[in-house]
Scaffold this active site. Structure first.
Site, PDB file in Angstrom:
ATOM      1  N   ASP A  30       0.892  -1.178   0.000  1.00  0.00           N
ATOM      2  CA  ASP A  30       0.000   0.000   0.000  1.00  0.00           C
ATOM      3  C   ASP A  30       0.924   1.220   0.000  1.00  0.00           C
ATOM      4  O   ASP A  30       1.008   1.956   0.971  1.00  0.00           O
ATOM      5  CB  ASP A  30      -0.945  -0.005   1.213  1.00  0.00           C
ATOM      6  CG  ASP A  30      -0.220   0.038   2.545  1.00  0.00           C
ATOM      7  OD1 ASP A  30       0.948  -0.405   2.616  1.00  0.00           O
ATOM      8  OD2 ASP A  30      -0.808   0.535   3.534  1.00  0.00           O
TER       9      ASP A  30
ATOM     10  N   ASP B  50       8.226  -1.086   6.993  1.00  0.00           N
ATOM     11  CA  ASP B  50       8.302  -1.907   5.780  1.00  0.00           C
ATOM     12  C   ASP B  50       9.745  -2.214   5.371  1.00  0.00           C
ATOM     13  O   ASP B  50      10.049  -3.357   5.001  1.00  0.00           O
ATOM     14  CB  ASP B  50       7.521  -1.248   4.631  1.00  0.00           C
ATOM     15  CG  ASP B  50       6.021  -1.239   4.920  1.00  0.00           C
ATOM     16  OD1 ASP B  50       5.550  -2.076   5.714  1.00  0.00           O
ATOM     17  OD2 ASP B  50       5.319  -0.388   4.346  1.00  0.00           O
TER      18      ASP B  50
END
Ligand code: BDR
Ligand code: CA
Length: 308
Positions: A8, A238
């Protein structure tokens, strides 16, 4: 290593993508985007923009534009309205592929058996792909998930980390599958794993386009985290998961296998990753929980990516 990335794409995703795209031993065969930090349109644009910055022609496919059952509640408050810190980056010169992200995920997993699937966002695309093509579960070599907290504090509710909270039903399905999950929870990405002010300055001093991009697109996230927890470190969840995916042997210093289940119904604990650390349920372990990483090695990998 062949890799498929589901993302995302907002600020920390972008850094993780660059780490993989710029790594000589990683072949990113596809990137699929999902709604999460911001709208699907924005996450897709940000993934394409990041690929372009890295000089990569990796195909990007847009997947699910909302969670399976609950309403989308993006994290633009954290990453900025465009997900990349509202720096005014230009639009990418190419567009996403025509094939939709869920079918692309299925086809790329089937076409690349044994590859590493790295999930950097809500698990909607993965859950839909598994539901449509259950055979893919056995074809994934490793599934490195940035998500959850191993019975620690959450970042979006006291109990939950954003990626699993955003689409708790998808997360529940994915964790209940036989996918070989390596869970990099939010707690692993905090504290020493964050870049302190000196380390941020050292990254800036590399003076490469990517070093500036890493810091600038994360400037809003940095301020949001400072407001939330008082930290002066730049935390990069991430990229931490990506470091585990790329170089597990040198990055992971402690991990253990446990039964992990995701809460999907309770409002209070929606998206909570409940880790059976003491094996009180007697249920078979289904997840490799990453407990600690070598933060120096992680930061070295960040610098190497920024230098490229
Ligand atoms: C995760 O949520 C998102 O905001 C970040 O991109 C990361 O994937 C951290 O909880
Ligand atoms: Ca993310």
């Amino acid at each position: 290593m062949r890799m498929i990335i589901d993302t995302d794409t907002a600020s920390d995703d972008a850094v993780a993508l660059a780490m993989a795209l710029n790594h000589a031993e990683v072949d990113v065969v596809a990137m699929t985007t999902v709604a999460g930090n911001c709208s699907l349109e924005d996450t897709t644009r940000n993934a394409l923009y990041t690929a372009e910055l890295c000089g990569s022609a990796v195909p990007v496919y847009a997947g699910a534009d909302r969670p399976l059952l609950v309403k989308a509640r993006p994290a633009t408050w954290f990453h900025g309205m465009d997900g990349l810190g509202d720096q005014g980056y230009p639009p990418p010169s190419r567009s996403a592929e025509e094939e939709d992200g869920v079918s692309a995920l299925i086809n790329h997993i089937r076409g690349n058996p044994g590859s590493t699937l790295v999930t950097l966002g809500p698990l909607t695309n993965v859950a839909l792909a598994m539901a449509q093509a259950p055979d893919i579960v056995d074809l994934v070599g490793r599934c490195v998930v940035m998500g959850g907290t191993a019975n620690k504090v959450g970042n979006v509710t006291p109990a939950a980390e954003f990626n699993l909270w955003f689409d708790p039903h998808a997360a529940r399905m994915v964790f209940a599958s036989d996918l070989p999950i390596e869970m990099v929870g939010w707690e692993v990405c905090r504290g020493e794993a964050g870049l302190d002010p000196t380390e941020q300055a050292a990254l800036r001093a590399l003076d490469t386009p990517l070093a500036h991009f890493f810091l600038d697109c994360n400037s809003t996230a940095f301020e949001s985290a400072r407001r939330q927890s008082g930290t002066d470190r730049l935390e990069l969840p991430d990229p931490t998961a990506m470091a585990v995916a790329i170089d597990r042997d040198r990055v992971v210093t402690s991990s253990s296998r446990h039964y992990v289940e995701i809460e999907a119904e309770s409002q209070l604990t929606r998206g909570m990753s409940v880790v059976d650390s003491l094996d009180v349920t007697g249920s078979p372990a289904n997840v490799e929980v990453i407990n600690a990483i070598d933060t120096d090695r992680f930061k070295q990998m960040l610098s190497e990516a920024a230098a490229g």
